[in-house]
Design a protein around this motif. Structure first.
Motif, PDB file in Angstrom:
ATOM      1  N   ASN A 132       0.862  -1.188   0.000  1.00  0.00           N
ATOM      2  CA  ASN A 132       0.000   0.000   0.000  1.00  0.00           C
ATOM      3  C   ASN A 132       0.900   1.241   0.000  1.00  0.00           C
ATOM      4  O   ASN A 132       1.693   1.441   0.922  1.00  0.00           O
ATOM      5  N   ILE A 133       0.770   2.057  -1.042  1.00  0.00           N
ATOM      6  CA  ILE A 133       1.665   3.209  -1.190  1.00  0.00           C
ATOM      7  C   ILE A 133       1.024   4.538  -0.772  1.00  0.00           C
ATOM      8  O   ILE A 133       1.528   5.610  -1.124  1.00  0.00           O
ATOM      9  N   ASN A 134      -0.041   4.475   0.011  1.00  0.00           N
ATOM     10  CA  ASN A 134      -0.665   5.709   0.489  1.00  0.00           C
ATOM     11  C   ASN A 134       0.323   6.623   1.217  1.00  0.00           C
ATOM     12  O   ASN A 134       0.280   7.849   1.076  1.00  0.00           O
ATOM     13  N   LYS A 135       1.195   6.023   2.034  1.00  0.00           N
ATOM     14  CA  LYS A 135       2.122   6.841   2.824  1.00  0.00           C
ATOM     15  C   LYS A 135       3.103   7.598   1.931  1.00  0.00           C
ATOM     16  O   LYS A 135       3.580   8.681   2.301  1.00  0.00           O
ATOM     17  N   ILE A 136       3.412   7.032   0.785  1.00  0.00           N
ATOM     18  CA  ILE A 136       4.275   7.753  -0.163  1.00  0.00           C
ATOM     19  C   ILE A 136       3.564   9.016  -0.646  1.00  0.00           C
ATOM     20  O   ILE A 136       4.171  10.097  -0.732  1.00  0.00           O
ATOM     21  N   ALA A 137       2.276   8.883  -0.936  1.00  0.00           N
ATOM     22  CA  ALA A 137       1.501  10.043  -1.373  1.00  0.00           C
ATOM     23  C   ALA A 137       1.347  11.072  -0.261  1.00  0.00           C
ATOM     24  O   ALA A 137       1.361  12.285  -0.513  1.00  0.00           O
ATOM     25  N   THR A 138       1.221  10.596   0.979  1.00  0.00           N
ATOM     26  CA  THR A 138       1.126  11.513   2.115  1.00  0.00           C
ATOM     27  C   THR A 138       2.385  12.371   2.221  1.00  0.00           C
ATOM     28  O   THR A 138       2.313  13.591   2.430  1.00  0.00           O
ATOM     29  N   LEU A 139       3.529  11.736   2.066  1.00  0.00           N
ATOM     30  CA  LEU A 139       4.804  12.463   2.119  1.00  0.00           C
ATOM     31  C   LEU A 139       4.887  13.468   0.974  1.00  0.00           C
ATOM     32  O   LEU A 139       5.282  14.623   1.178  1.00  0.00           O
ATOM     33  N   ARG A 140       4.534  13.050  -0.205  1.00  0.00           N
ATOM     34  CA  ARG A 140       4.541  13.965  -1.359  1.00  0.00           C
ATOM     35  C   ARG A 140       3.647  15.171  -1.113  1.00  0.00           C
ATOM     36  O   ARG A 140       4.045  16.328  -1.327  1.00  0.00           O
ATOM     37  N   ASN A 141       2.432  14.914  -0.642  1.00  0.00           N
ATOM     38  CA  ASN A 141       1.460  15.993  -0.478  1.00  0.00           C
ATOM     39  C   ASN A 141       1.847  16.964   0.633  1.00  0.00           C
ATOM     40  O   ASN A 141       1.433  18.131   0.619  1.00  0.00           O
ATOM     41  N   SER A 142       2.646  16.502   1.592  1.00  0.00           N
ATOM     42  CA  SER A 142       3.021  17.365   2.709  1.00  0.00           C
ATOM     43  C   SER A 142       3.891  18.527   2.279  1.00  0.00           C
ATOM     44  O   SER A 142       3.942  19.559   2.953  1.00  0.00           O
ATOM     45  N   ARG A 143       4.551  18.373   1.138  1.00  0.00           N
ATOM     46  CA  ARG A 143       5.472  19.414   0.674  1.00  0.00           C
ATOM     47  C   ARG A 143       5.017  20.045  -0.638  1.00  0.00           C
ATOM     48  O   ARG A 143       5.504  21.102  -1.025  1.00  0.00           O
ATOM     49  N   GLY A 144       4.081  19.373  -1.324  1.00  0.00           N
ATOM     50  CA  GLY A 144       3.716  19.842  -2.652  1.00  0.00           C
ATOM     51  C   GLY A 144       4.673  19.264  -3.677  1.00  0.00           C
ATOM     52  O   GLY A 144       5.637  18.574  -3.351  1.00  0.00           O
ATOM     53  N   GLY A 145       4.426  19.537  -4.917  1.00  0.00           N
ATOM     54  CA  GLY A 145       5.296  19.010  -5.960  1.00  0.00           C
ATOM     55  C   GLY A 145       5.054  17.528  -6.194  1.00  0.00           C
ATOM     56  O   GLY A 145       3.966  17.010  -5.944  1.00  0.00           O
TER      57      GLY A 145
ATOM     58  N   ASN B 155       7.545  14.893  -5.312  1.00  0.00           N
ATOM     59  CA  ASN B 155       8.650  14.140  -4.709  1.00  0.00           C
ATOM     60  C   ASN B 155       8.259  13.716  -3.297  1.00  0.00           C
ATOM     61  O   ASN B 155       8.000  14.573  -2.456  1.00  0.00           O
ATOM     62  N   PRO B 156       8.175  12.396  -3.049  1.00  0.00           N
ATOM     63  CA  PRO B 156       8.454  11.266  -3.947  1.00  0.00           C
ATOM     64  C   PRO B 156       7.324  11.044  -4.956  1.00  0.00           C
ATOM     65  O   PRO B 156       6.184  11.376  -4.690  1.00  0.00           O
ATOM     66  N   ASN B 157       7.694  10.469  -6.064  1.00  0.00           N
ATOM     67  CA  ASN B 157       6.752  10.202  -7.133  1.00  0.00           C
ATOM     68  C   ASN B 157       6.106   8.836  -6.909  1.00  0.00           C
ATOM     69  O   ASN B 157       6.793   7.818  -6.865  1.00  0.00           O
ATOM     70  N   VAL B 158       4.778   8.801  -6.771  1.00  0.00           N
ATOM     71  CA  VAL B 158       4.109   7.554  -6.397  1.00  0.00           C
ATOM     72  C   VAL B 158       4.202   6.499  -7.505  1.00  0.00           C
ATOM     73  O   VAL B 158       4.277   5.296  -7.217  1.00  0.00           O
ATOM     74  N   VAL B 159       4.225   6.931  -8.755  1.00  0.00           N
ATOM     75  CA  VAL B 159       4.357   5.972  -9.849  1.00  0.00           C
ATOM     76  C   VAL B 159       5.732   5.321  -9.817  1.00  0.00           C
ATOM     77  O   VAL B 159       5.867   4.099  -9.958  1.00  0.00           O
ATOM     78  N   ARG B 160       6.755   6.130  -9.615  1.00  0.00           N
ATOM     79  CA  ARG B 160       8.118   5.594  -9.549  1.00  0.00           C
ATOM     80  C   ARG B 160       8.259   4.604  -8.394  1.00  0.00           C
ATOM     81  O   ARG B 160       8.868   3.538  -8.529  1.00  0.00           O
ATOM     82  N   VAL B 161       7.699   4.952  -7.254  1.00  0.00           N
ATOM     83  CA  VAL B 161       7.786   4.067  -6.096  1.00  0.00           C
ATOM     84  C   VAL B 161       7.034   2.762  -6.354  1.00  0.00           C
ATOM     85  O   VAL B 161       7.506   1.681  -5.995  1.00  0.00           O
ATOM     86  N   ALA B 162       5.867   2.851  -6.976  1.00  0.00           N
ATOM     87  CA  ALA B 162       5.108   1.638  -7.301  1.00  0.00           C
ATOM     88  C   ALA B 162       5.919   0.716  -8.203  1.00  0.00           C
ATOM     89  O   ALA B 162       5.984  -0.504  -7.983  1.00  0.00           O
TER      90      ALA B 162
END
Length: 240
Positions: A7-20, A22-29
């Motif tokens: 489950n990569i939700n936490k990757i998206a949470t980190l991305r959204n906390s800063r904007g932009g 990074n990290p890219n959820v597709v790349r991480v998947a």
């Protein structure tokens, strides 16, 4: 073999906390797949506070393992998203609007009409349907009566009591899993599973089809690295 879906939700949470991006959820998947994960799970919520609906469309284009979308089908927007992207599996979860995380399974008896209608809609387009339930044999039977293909056992109570008495903690889950097998349902599990408790669950329920793990796995990756962490979780799922 029990499949590991990350489950990569936490990757998206980190991305959204800063904007932009990074990290890219597709790349991480894609990295998770390359490192051995057999599936990718996302749980978009109406406020898009982590996974965004556009992420789901983007991921559908590139995920080559099993793609699993979790969510509450009370929002028609979620249903339409699933029908548009046609993942391998949709997991129906009755999480309340604004809930930090899922905290209960479906009452499959009192919600039989709703679930039967939704499950039928998804299965018409060949999407496998899993219903998120507590470790309750009645709720498992109810999911079967609604037409589900699988149930996902909500394992937070197991994880919470694991260190107190792991045999007692797992007992109701084994009973629910045996009922799923008896009525012909596939079996998934998820929520608060970790390197501490995963192996014992697998030992007690060796016919598990899939586990979905996000928070603990991503947290472990901060210390062990993503590739190594995924391999560690896969080892916990090896036949014993």
């Amino acid at each position: 073999m029990t499949r590991l879906s990350v489950n990569i939700n936490k990757i998206a949470t980190l991305r959204n906390s800063r904007g932009g991006d990074n990290p890219n959820v597709v790349r991480v998947a894609l990295d998770c797949e390359n490192f051995g994960a057999q599936g990718i799970t996302v749980h978009p919520r109406p406020d898009e506070r982590h996974i965004r609906y556009q992420d789901v469309y983007d991921l559908k284009e590139v995920v080559t393992t099993e793609f699993n979308i979790e969510g509450n089908p009370s929002e028609r927007k979620f249903v339409d998203l699933v029908l548009a992207t046609r993942p391998a599996q949709v997991t129906l979860v009755p999480d309340a609007l604004g809930a930090i995380t899922s905290n209960a399974g479906w009452d499959t008896i009192n919600n039989k009409e709703l679930l039967t209608e939704l499950i039928g809609e998804f299965k018409k387009v060949n999407i496998r349907v899993s219903v998120f339930v507590d470790a309750d044999e009645r709720m498992v039977e109810g999911a079967r009566a609604c037409g589900a293909d699988r149930v996902e056992l909500y394992t937070e109570p197991y994880a919470h009591h694991y260190f107190e008495d792991r045999e007692a903690a797992v007992a109701s889950f084994v009973q629910a899993a045996e009922m799923a097998k008896k009525v012909g349902l596939g079996l998934n599990a998820g929520h608060d599973l970790s390197l501490d408790n995963l192996r014992y669950l697998k030992k007690c329920i060796p016919w598990l089809d899939e586990v979905s793990i996000g928070h603990a796995l991503i947290s472990d990756a901060l210390y062990y690295g993503l590739e190594n962490t995924i391999q560690m979780y896969l080892r916990e799922l090896e036949e014993q």
